[in-house]
Design a protein around this motif. Structure first.
Motif, PDB file in Angstrom:
ATOM      1  N   SER A   1      33.408  40.605  38.252  1.00 46.17           N
ATOM      2  CA  SER A   1      34.431  41.136  39.145  1.00 46.17           C
ATOM      3  C   SER A   1      35.429  42.040  38.448  1.00 46.17           C
ATOM      4  O   SER A   1      36.263  42.664  39.106  1.00 46.17           O
ATOM      5  CB  SER A   1      35.198  39.975  39.804  1.00 46.17           C
ATOM      6  OG  SER A   1      34.318  39.216  40.611  1.00 46.17           O
TER       7      SER A   1
ATOM      8  N   ASN B   6      35.832  43.896  42.386  1.00 41.72           N
ATOM      9  CA  ASN B   6      35.338  43.061  43.479  1.00 41.72           C
ATOM     10  C   ASN B   6      36.544  42.575  44.272  1.00 41.72           C
ATOM     11  O   ASN B   6      37.366  41.821  43.763  1.00 41.72           O
ATOM     12  CB  ASN B   6      34.552  41.866  42.911  1.00 41.72           C
ATOM     13  CG  ASN B   6      33.955  40.988  43.998  1.00 41.72           C
ATOM     14  OD1 ASN B   6      34.296  41.109  45.175  1.00 41.72           O
ATOM     15  ND2 ASN B   6      33.058  40.093  43.605  1.00 41.72           N
TER      16      ASN B   6
ATOM     17  N   GLU C 274      39.166  36.829  43.556  1.00 35.44           N
ATOM     18  CA  GLU C 274      38.475  37.360  42.388  1.00 35.44           C
ATOM     19  C   GLU C 274      39.483  37.951  41.405  1.00 35.44           C
ATOM     20  O   GLU C 274      40.537  38.440  41.793  1.00 35.44           O
ATOM     21  CB  GLU C 274      37.452  38.418  42.791  1.00 35.44           C
ATOM     22  CG  GLU C 274      36.240  37.851  43.507  1.00 35.44           C
ATOM     23  CD  GLU C 274      35.452  36.863  42.657  1.00 35.44           C
ATOM     24  OE1 GLU C 274      35.434  37.021  41.418  1.00 35.44           O
ATOM     25  OE2 GLU C 274      34.879  35.915  43.229  1.00 35.44           O
TER      26      GLU C 274
END
Length: 737
Positions: free
Chosen positions: A643, A665, A670
């Motif tokens: 991420s 992400n 995240e």
């Protein structure tokens, strides 16, 4: 008794035979000629046998004792080879070879076979770091010769390889294929990383295990050659290489036109890599005593992962290949997304004031400033007519250069001199200068056609476009050289042999660039091709930087710039802050700072804090850009694997470092949940960490008073605290002395 005597006699005869065999073997071995082409870490070893067949016996990590290279063939127990040329460093066709050739010819008498035997070799020292090995091969029947060149850059483990082909036969020889290099590798398995794309989708990687047969990477576009398939690639040996582990070969052809790389896994499970100019529609007629020189194939081998290979290439490129690779670069403001084709002198004067306000070095005027009979008010007309448009610029480019100087900034300009619109004065006056088939319907790419650079008159014209601009405006500081069209209906109205067209086009382009650099050696030029359509090390001899993609969405650019970083140093990557994407100005600017920074936004439309942020960011960039441009680059967290994306740059003395971190992400919760391990620091040094490029009114969660050892930062790591509220974080590390 008779039996015993007979046995003794037979044993004596066997012993005598054994001695004869050993003597013969020793004689053959003594006749072997071994050529070790070495860099700091690696060796490519060639060996000619008693019959002068030259083969590759080793390619890998350098051995301490060069004498032991002779023992390498004996420890491989693969099946029979049949031909004595399977591992040839330049495989000929039509004689004994059973696999893909590097060279294929038709002799003057019509014979299609070629046999290349070792004649001689020579090692020349160019300087303390650079050496040149030449190996001469010749056909024992025909007066046909190939010289292989291996230019080694010792410290960087980089090799440039090319070939020169010539003959003295009693007529012309037809070159059907003429590669630059032919490598031969042995491993337990092979994995290919290749790239594909299209406009705004450059450098998309694919990794696959190489299976038996031939995989060909190529282009037939003529120009803007990398649009669908870049010429760069990686091959991992034994297992897929990671950033810091595994053996990997990087390869790239130094050529801006049609290329072809054949990757063949043979019946012995060894890998042949053949790369050079694409011979598609390009059989070359070679006259007696004429020399055909292929472009260089560039490669580096790393036994410690992809990161080491890329840093080797970066160092080599800055030191030896890129124009002014260790020099300065201009930050800029471009007008394209602010105005497109709709501008006049008054608008541009205002943008020049914004350039000064922003704090960058230069204003760049993009497409639309030229043509009168067919004004350049869109991409459908005017291309090729390089006089200033009198409506938009009644006082010419000179007034803009003067106004830039008055504002304390420099002035640069966009050109696309290789191309022409059918709706142009140039097209009407010189239809024979245009690449098009006389019996075919014209077919356009972006409403334009390509000029025929195989024609010397066209070469003069293209050089004149640049020369006239500088003659009239000596203070012009920068050229953005675009190339938007591919070649359809390939044909030259002035070229006698159309099979030579694609090669002569590229020769013409390089002649023009040589002339420009001979007269204007230091002027910065951006290599642009509708994005990354022309990015290679042959072109970068003449350009200071390239345009990776027209896609300037910062999220997309993280991925695009990441992949380019394997092969090209950050000083070459032009990254602009634009209005593409939905990310805030901080995110967009932070991403663009990982290279050569530019802006393509309307400064007057920025909110007060956004303007303050970019002004401060430009100042910060000026303070740290030397680390980005000249430091060692480390990929820390791959955006395709998590991420968070993280990229590091470390000064050569390891006293300073930068760490760029981004959230890639946007799903719930995240962020950087784990610390990110840094690389390239000095384990024994102590470092303080502070956050850069803070948006006005925000505070950093990073404690700049804490100190960490390089060992801790590389073993445990550091968490930049990237999350939905902190999507872009830049950190600076400074040694505590």
């Amino acid at each position: 008794m008779k039996f015993e005597l007979s046995l003794k006699t037979n044993l004596f005869q066997l012993s005598a035979l054994s001695v004869c065999f050993l003597m013969a073997s020793a004689e053959v071995k003594a006749q072997n000629i071994t050529i070790a082409i070495e860099t700091k870490s690696n060796a490519l070893v060639l060996q000619a046998d008693a019959k002068k067949n030259l083969n590759t016996i080793y390619f890998g990590k350098k051995l301490s004792s060069a004498a032991e290279y002779d023992e390498v063939p004996s420890v491989f127990k693969q099946s029979g080879e049949y031909t004595s040329v399977l591992s040839s460093p330049y495989t000929p066709s039509g004689s004994k070879s059973l696999m893909e050739p590097a060279i294929s010819v038709s002799h003057a008498d019509g014979n299609n076979s070629l046999d290349l035997r070792y004649v001689s070799h020579k090692l020349s020292k160019i300087d303390g770091d650079v050496s040149l090995t030449t190996v001469v091969l010749k056909d024992p029947v025909y007066d046909f010769e190939v010289t292989l060149y291996y230019k080694t850059y010792f410290k960087d483990d980089v090799v440039e390889q090319w070939s020169v082909i010539k003959h003295k036969e009693k007529g012309n020889v037809l070159l059907q294929k003429y590669a630059s290099a032919n490598l031969y590798l042995k491993a337990g398995g092979y994995w290919l990383t290749q790239y594909h794309g299209d406009w705004a989708k450059e450098m998309r990687p694919e990794e696959s295990r190489i299976t038996h047969g031939i995989k060909t990477l190529d282009t037939k576009l003529g120009t803007r050659a990398n649009l669908f398939q870049p010429s760069v690639f990686m091959v991992s040996l034994d297992k897929p290489a990671t950033e810091d582990e595994g053996t990997v070969l990087y390869g790239a052809l130094e050529y801006s036109g049609n290329f072809r790389t054949d990757i063949e896994l043979d019946y012995l499970d060894n890998l042949k890599i053949i790369s050079g100019i694409n011979n598609y529609a390009s059989a070359y007629t070679l006259k007696p005593n004429e020399e055909f020189t292929t472009p260089a194939f560039l490669y580096t081998l790393s036994s410690s992962g992809k990161g080491n290979a890329s840093r080797n290439l970066h160092n080599w490129a800055r030191n030896y290949k890129i124009l002014d690779g260790k020099g300065q670069r201009l930050t800029l403001l471009n007008n394209w997304e602010a105005t497109y084709f709709d501008f006049n002198e008054t608008k541009l004067f205002e943008l020049l004031k914004d350039t000064k306000k922003l704090g960058v070095d230069m204003f760049l005027l993009d497409d639309g400033w030229f043509a009168n009979k067919y004004p350049r008010n869109g991409d459908v007309a005017g291309l090729g007519d390089w006089e200033e448009n009198k409506t938009k610029l009644p006082n010419g480019v000179a007034s803009l250069v003067k106004e830039a100087q008055a504002n304390g900034v420099k002035f640069g300009i966009w050109i696309e001199p290789e191309m022409v619109n059918p709706k142009s004065n140039l097209y009407e006056k010189h239809p024979d200068w245009v690449i098009k088939q006389p019996k075919r319907e014209e077919y356009y790419f972006r409403n334009q056609l390509v000029l025929d650079l195989s024609n010397p008159k066209v070469q003069d014209f293209v050089f004149g476009v640049v020369d006239d601009l500088f003659t009239k405006n000596p203070e012009l500081a920068y050229i953005k050289w675009d190339c938007n069209a591919v070649i359809y209906n390939a044909y030259s109205a002035t070229l006698g042999n159309q099979n030579h067209f694609y090669i002569e086009y590229m020769r013409g382009l390089y002649k023009v660039l040589e002339r420009i650099r001979a007269k204007y050696p230091t002027v910065p030029m951006m290599l642009c091709s509708g994005g990354g359509g022309r990015v290679d090390y042959a072109a970068l001899k003449y350009f200071t930087e390239f345009w990776p993609s027209d896609n300037t969405d910062p999220m997309e650019r993280i991925f695009i710039q990441w992949e380019y970083s394997y092969f090209y140093p950050s000083i070459t990557s032009s990254n602009h802050v634009t209005d593409w994407g939905k990310q805030p100005i901080k995110f967009r600017t932070d991403v663009a700072m990982m290279g050569k920074l530019g802006f393509d936004i309307v400064i007057s439309h920025l909110k007060e804090n956004d303007l303050k942020y970019v002004q401060d960011a430009v100042k910060t960039y000026n303070d740290v850009k030397s680390i980005i441009w000249s430091g060692d680059q480390y990929r820390l967290a791959n955006p395709r694997e998590g991420s968070v994306a993280s990229m590091g740059y470390v000064s050569t003395d390891k006293t300073k470092a930068l760490m760029f971190n981004y959230l890639v992400n946007n799903r719930y919760d995240e962020g950087s949940k784990f610390p990110i391990r840094l690389k390239g620091l000095d384990a024994a040094k102590k470092y303080k960490i502070k956050e850069l490029n803070l948006y006005p009114g925000t505070n950093s969660s990073i404690d700049s008073n804490k100190s960490y050892s390089g060992e801790f930062l590389m073993t445990v790591g550091f968490n930049p605290v990237v999350n939905s509220g902190r999507t872009s974080v830049i950190l600076q590390l400074d040694e505590i002395k």
